[in-house]
Design a protein around this motif. Structure first.
Motif, PDB file in Angstrom:
ATOM      1  N   TRP A 107     103.762  35.481  24.548  1.00 47.84           N
ATOM      2  CA  TRP A 107     103.390  34.552  25.816  1.00 47.84           C
ATOM      3  C   TRP A 107     103.785  35.952  26.688  1.00 47.84           C
ATOM      4  O   TRP A 107     103.643  34.716  27.907  1.00 47.84           O
ATOM      5  N   LEU A 108     103.937  36.761  27.378  1.00 45.70           N
ATOM      6  CA  LEU A 108     104.675  37.125  28.326  1.00 45.70           C
ATOM      7  C   LEU A 108     103.277  37.652  29.036  1.00 45.70           C
ATOM      8  O   LEU A 108     103.275  37.445  29.388  1.00 45.70           O
ATOM      9  N   PHE A 109     102.242  37.886  28.180  1.00 45.46           N
ATOM     10  CA  PHE A 109     100.680  38.637  28.949  1.00 45.46           C
ATOM     11  C   PHE A 109     100.597  37.306  29.147  1.00 45.46           C
ATOM     12  O   PHE A 109      99.660  37.146  30.126  1.00 45.46           O
ATOM     13  N   SER A 110     100.246  36.375  28.352  1.00 45.30           N
ATOM     14  CA  SER A 110      99.950  35.266  28.211  1.00 45.30           C
ATOM     15  C   SER A 110     100.059  34.484  29.602  1.00 45.30           C
ATOM     16  O   SER A 110      99.321  33.529  31.055  1.00 45.30           O
ATOM     17  N   ALA A 111     101.931  34.485  30.119  1.00 48.61           N
ATOM     18  CA  ALA A 111     102.270  34.442  31.904  1.00 48.61           C
ATOM     19  C   ALA A 111     101.565  34.975  32.585  1.00 48.61           C
ATOM     20  O   ALA A 111     101.588  34.720  33.909  1.00 48.61           O
ATOM     21  N   ALA A 112     101.308  36.351  32.272  1.00 48.01           N
ATOM     22  CA  ALA A 112     101.125  37.369  33.543  1.00 48.01           C
ATOM     23  C   ALA A 112      99.875  36.875  33.914  1.00 48.01           C
ATOM     24  O   ALA A 112      99.022  36.812  34.840  1.00 48.01           O
ATOM     25  N   PHE A 113      98.988  37.067  32.574  1.00 50.57           N
ATOM     26  CA  PHE A 113      97.808  36.303  32.586  1.00 50.57           C
ATOM     27  C   PHE A 113      97.020  35.285  33.709  1.00 50.57           C
ATOM     28  O   PHE A 113      96.338  35.013  34.151  1.00 50.57           O
ATOM     29  N   ARG A 114      97.985  34.327  33.262  1.00 49.65           N
ATOM     30  CA  ARG A 114      97.772  33.096  34.137  1.00 49.65           C
ATOM     31  C   ARG A 114      98.222  33.227  35.993  1.00 49.65           C
ATOM     32  O   ARG A 114      97.692  33.228  37.074  1.00 49.65           O
ATOM     33  N   PHE A 167      97.488  36.813  37.702  1.00 44.67           N
ATOM     34  CA  PHE A 167      96.315  38.093  37.826  1.00 44.67           C
ATOM     35  C   PHE A 167      95.111  37.412  37.520  1.00 44.67           C
ATOM     36  O   PHE A 167      94.587  37.961  38.151  1.00 44.67           O
ATOM     37  N   SER A 168      95.262  36.469  36.495  1.00 45.34           N
ATOM     38  CA  SER A 168      93.436  35.876  36.239  1.00 45.34           C
ATOM     39  C   SER A 168      92.456  35.519  37.760  1.00 45.34           C
ATOM     40  O   SER A 168      92.017  35.598  37.838  1.00 45.34           O
ATOM     41  N   LEU A 169      94.179  34.820  38.936  1.00 40.84           N
ATOM     42  CA  LEU A 169      93.463  33.956  39.836  1.00 40.84           C
ATOM     43  C   LEU A 169      92.630  35.481  41.222  1.00 40.84           C
ATOM     44  O   LEU A 169      93.008  34.998  42.038  1.00 40.84           O
ATOM     45  N   TRP A 170      93.066  36.763  40.734  1.00 40.58           N
ATOM     46  CA  TRP A 170      92.827  37.320  41.644  1.00 40.58           C
ATOM     47  C   TRP A 170      91.769  38.289  41.361  1.00 40.58           C
ATOM     48  O   TRP A 170      90.760  38.621  41.649  1.00 40.58           O
ATOM     49  N   MET A 171      91.486  37.168  39.884  1.00 41.28           N
ATOM     50  CA  MET A 171      89.643  37.465  40.201  1.00 41.28           C
ATOM     51  C   MET A 171      88.860  36.620  40.341  1.00 41.28           C
ATOM     52  O   MET A 171      89.215  35.660  40.447  1.00 41.28           O
ATOM     53  N   HIS A 172      87.069  36.904  39.888  1.00 37.91           N
ATOM     54  CA  HIS A 172      86.433  36.342  40.304  1.00 37.91           C
ATOM     55  C   HIS A 172      85.839  35.695  39.478  1.00 37.91           C
ATOM     56  O   HIS A 172      86.437  35.627  37.578  1.00 37.91           O
ATOM     57  N   LYS A 173      85.745  33.950  39.153  1.00 38.51           N
ATOM     58  CA  LYS A 173      85.312  33.317  37.799  1.00 38.51           C
ATOM     59  C   LYS A 173      85.305  33.865  36.664  1.00 38.51           C
ATOM     60  O   LYS A 173      85.161  34.056  35.799  1.00 38.51           O
ATOM     61  N   SER A 183      84.330  36.952  36.380  1.00 40.52           N
ATOM     62  CA  SER A 183      85.288  37.682  35.503  1.00 40.52           C
ATOM     63  C   SER A 183      86.267  37.291  34.878  1.00 40.52           C
ATOM     64  O   SER A 183      86.544  37.978  33.487  1.00 40.52           O
ATOM     65  N   ARG A 184      86.990  35.967  35.023  1.00 34.25           N
ATOM     66  CA  ARG A 184      88.303  35.311  34.387  1.00 34.25           C
ATOM     67  C   ARG A 184      87.297  35.535  32.728  1.00 34.25           C
ATOM     68  O   ARG A 184      87.772  35.021  31.624  1.00 34.25           O
ATOM     69  N   GLU A 185      86.369  34.744  32.680  1.00 34.42           N
ATOM     70  CA  GLU A 185      85.956  34.083  32.077  1.00 34.42           C
ATOM     71  C   GLU A 185      84.801  35.584  30.731  1.00 34.42           C
ATOM     72  O   GLU A 185      84.770  34.353  29.656  1.00 34.42           O
ATOM     73  N   LYS A 186      85.360  36.604  31.697  1.00 28.43           N
ATOM     74  CA  LYS A 186      85.114  38.063  30.710  1.00 28.43           C
ATOM     75  C   LYS A 186      86.271  38.295  29.429  1.00 28.43           C
ATOM     76  O   LYS A 186      86.133  38.548  28.177  1.00 28.43           O
ATOM     77  N   PHE A 187      87.453  36.845  29.579  1.00 22.67           N
ATOM     78  CA  PHE A 187      88.529  37.734  29.017  1.00 22.67           C
ATOM     79  C   PHE A 187      88.151  36.718  27.572  1.00 22.67           C
ATOM     80  O   PHE A 187      87.806  35.490  27.472  1.00 22.67           O
ATOM     81  N   VAL A 188      88.575  37.925  26.591  1.00 22.99           N
ATOM     82  CA  VAL A 188      88.912  36.882  25.520  1.00 22.99           C
ATOM     83  C   VAL A 188      89.788  37.263  24.431  1.00 22.99           C
ATOM     84  O   VAL A 188      90.635  38.397  24.520  1.00 22.99           O
ATOM     85  N   PHE A 189      90.613  36.388  23.808  1.00 24.77           N
ATOM     86  CA  PHE A 189      92.057  36.299  23.273  1.00 24.77           C
ATOM     87  C   PHE A 189      91.774  36.481  22.224  1.00 24.77           C
ATOM     88  O   PHE A 189      90.893  35.085  21.163  1.00 24.77           O
TER      89      PHE A 189
END
Length: 456
Positions: free
Chosen positions: A240-247, A249-255, A257-263
């Protein structure tokens, strides 16, 4: 799937590259010796055109900015023999706390990938700028590996879960033993290390006063200067901590790039870890990730990666891993070498250890330091590169010589260099220290340095 580009726009951008490169030369950048610019110029133009959403003028502006950044950051220092060992080791770059590096393996499309284990990073021992410097080293070398292979993209597997069984890092990252650590206890942040970088970098990225600010700077660099490098970032066993951080720092990326993340793994909403087999064959995955070909062995994969980095046959010669010959931010200035030496000693004393315990690569395992001339990396073809890699040569001119050089001779050379190097290095560092401080003795100069918070 790779994004498509307008071929006419790509042609126009490629035709602008000579003028852009000439501008870089006028800045003093070694454009012709820069592998990122010279190995695959058309591929480079394609990446920047995709990042600029097909806008030729914007892509040209971004390439111009990248050349200027590579000059200011002195990225070519990353391609010197011994750079990896110096930047990763707690003994020579204390606080680097590296937890990710090349895997030395490929995915099903024969594309190289990076592997990381977050829990080896110790937030109480991370120096923000030293960690950032070492992290960009990994990105730079990944970009060059992708370009050499001509495979378009690489990927990254980031393991957020804990290390089982818990074991402290032994090479760069000093965590991993299961203990909880707080960033607020970090002595580097407490002394103001967020400003311990050249002032133009502090002005550009701000003071790096926490892990998120370091991450933001790293994302800015990769977004601007390494576009379209990764096809996929797989996050394993997220919490949950990483998921919260991802919300955040993902805003600092181009859309894109965000779409390339897979959990994968770590929760009922994510596909199981076996999903990795869709992208990586079992023999290319470590056993810890469900593969069958090799093992991470705690953080030993970091040690193996550093050996691979520093045995690259196209590296530029450097007289010793920590001789002070590296200049500029990507390498260590003489002033920073002195501060790093002090910090390594202080941190080792706090842990009840002796400085140098993390410098674990034997001298004879690295490339020989007796090479005289090296070719431009842009002149190395894939066949010569592969042959040199198999022979273990540090450069192409050394290839023939190394074929006739016995193993005992190489070990003896390593021992001689190891015995002579430290005394020469300490003498030179002490001379520089006296000159910089205007002091009559080394002890006086070191005392004066300890009174200084920053080095820049």
């Amino acid at each position: 799937m790779a994004a498509q580009v307008n071929q006419a726009a790509l042609h126009d951008l490629v035709e602008q590259l000579p003028a852009l490169y000439e501008e870089g030369r006028s800045l003093g950048h070694d454009v012709d010796g820069d592998p990122y610019l010279m190995i695959d110029s058309v591929g480079l133009a394609r990446r920047y055109l995709i990042a600029a959403d097909g806008n030729i003028a914007e892509a040209a502006r971004r390439i111009r900015a990248t050349i200027a950044w590579r000059h200011d950051w002195r990225v070519l220092e990353y391609h010197k023999v011994g750079a990896a060992q110096q930047l990763f080791s707690e003994a020579t770059n204390p606080g680097s706390e590296m937890y990710f590096a090349k895997a030395c393996h490929c995915d099903r499309e024969h594309r190289p990938f990076i592997v990381g284990r977050v829990h080896f990073a110790n937030p109480e021992n991370m120096h923000p700028w030293r960690h950032l410097r070492a992290g960009i080293f990994v990105v730079e070398r990944a970009a060059i590996e992708v370009m050499r292979a001509g495979c378009g993209y690489g990927s990254y597997i980031l393991d957020v879960g804990g290390v089982e069984p818990p074991i402290a890092g032994t090479f760069s990252g000093t965590a991993g033993d299961g203990q909880k650590r707080q960033e607020s206890n970090n002595p580097y942040y407490q002394r103001g290390a967020g400003c311990e970088a050249p002032q133009h970098l502090v002005k550009e990225f701000g003071e790096l006063n926490g892990g998120m600010s370091v991450l933001r700077a790293a994302i800015a660099i990769t977004n601007n200067h390494y576009p379209e490098l990764m096809c996929r970032v797989v996050v394993l066993r997220s919490n949950w901590l990483f998921s919260a951080a991802f919300r955040v720092f993902s805003l600092w990326m181009h859309k894109r790039s965000r779409e390339k993340f897979v959990f994968v793994g770590g929760g009922w909403m994510n596909p199981p870890i076996q999903k990795l087999l869709d992208w990586y064959s079992p023999e290319e995955l470590p056993e810890e990730f469900g593969g069958s070909g090799w093992r991470l062995e705690g953080d030993n994969f970091m040690r193996n990666a550093v050996k691979a980095y520093d045995s690259d046959p196209t590296l530029v010669p450097c007289n010793g891993v920590s001789s002070g010959c590296m200049q500029g931010y990507a390498g260590l200035t003489p002033q920073e070498c002195l501060m790093a030496e002090r910090d390594a000693r202080d941190r080792a004393q706090e842990r009840g250890e002796t400085a140098g315990v993390y410098s674990t690569i034997d001298p004879q395992t690295g490339p020989d330091q007796d090479q005289e001339r090296h070719p431009l990396v842009s002149q190395v073809n894939s066949h010569a590169y592969n042959v040199a890699s198999m022979e273990g040569s540090c450069c192409l001119p050394c290839l023939g010589r190394h074929r006739h050089k016995g193993a005992e001779d190489k070990v003896q050379v390593g021992k001689l260099d190891s015995a002579a190097g430290p005394s020469r290095r300490l003498t030179k560092d002490n001379e520089k220290l006296l000159k910089l401080g205007g002091c009559s003795t080394v002890a006086e100069a070191r005392g004066r340095r300890r009174q200084t918070v920053g080095m820049w």
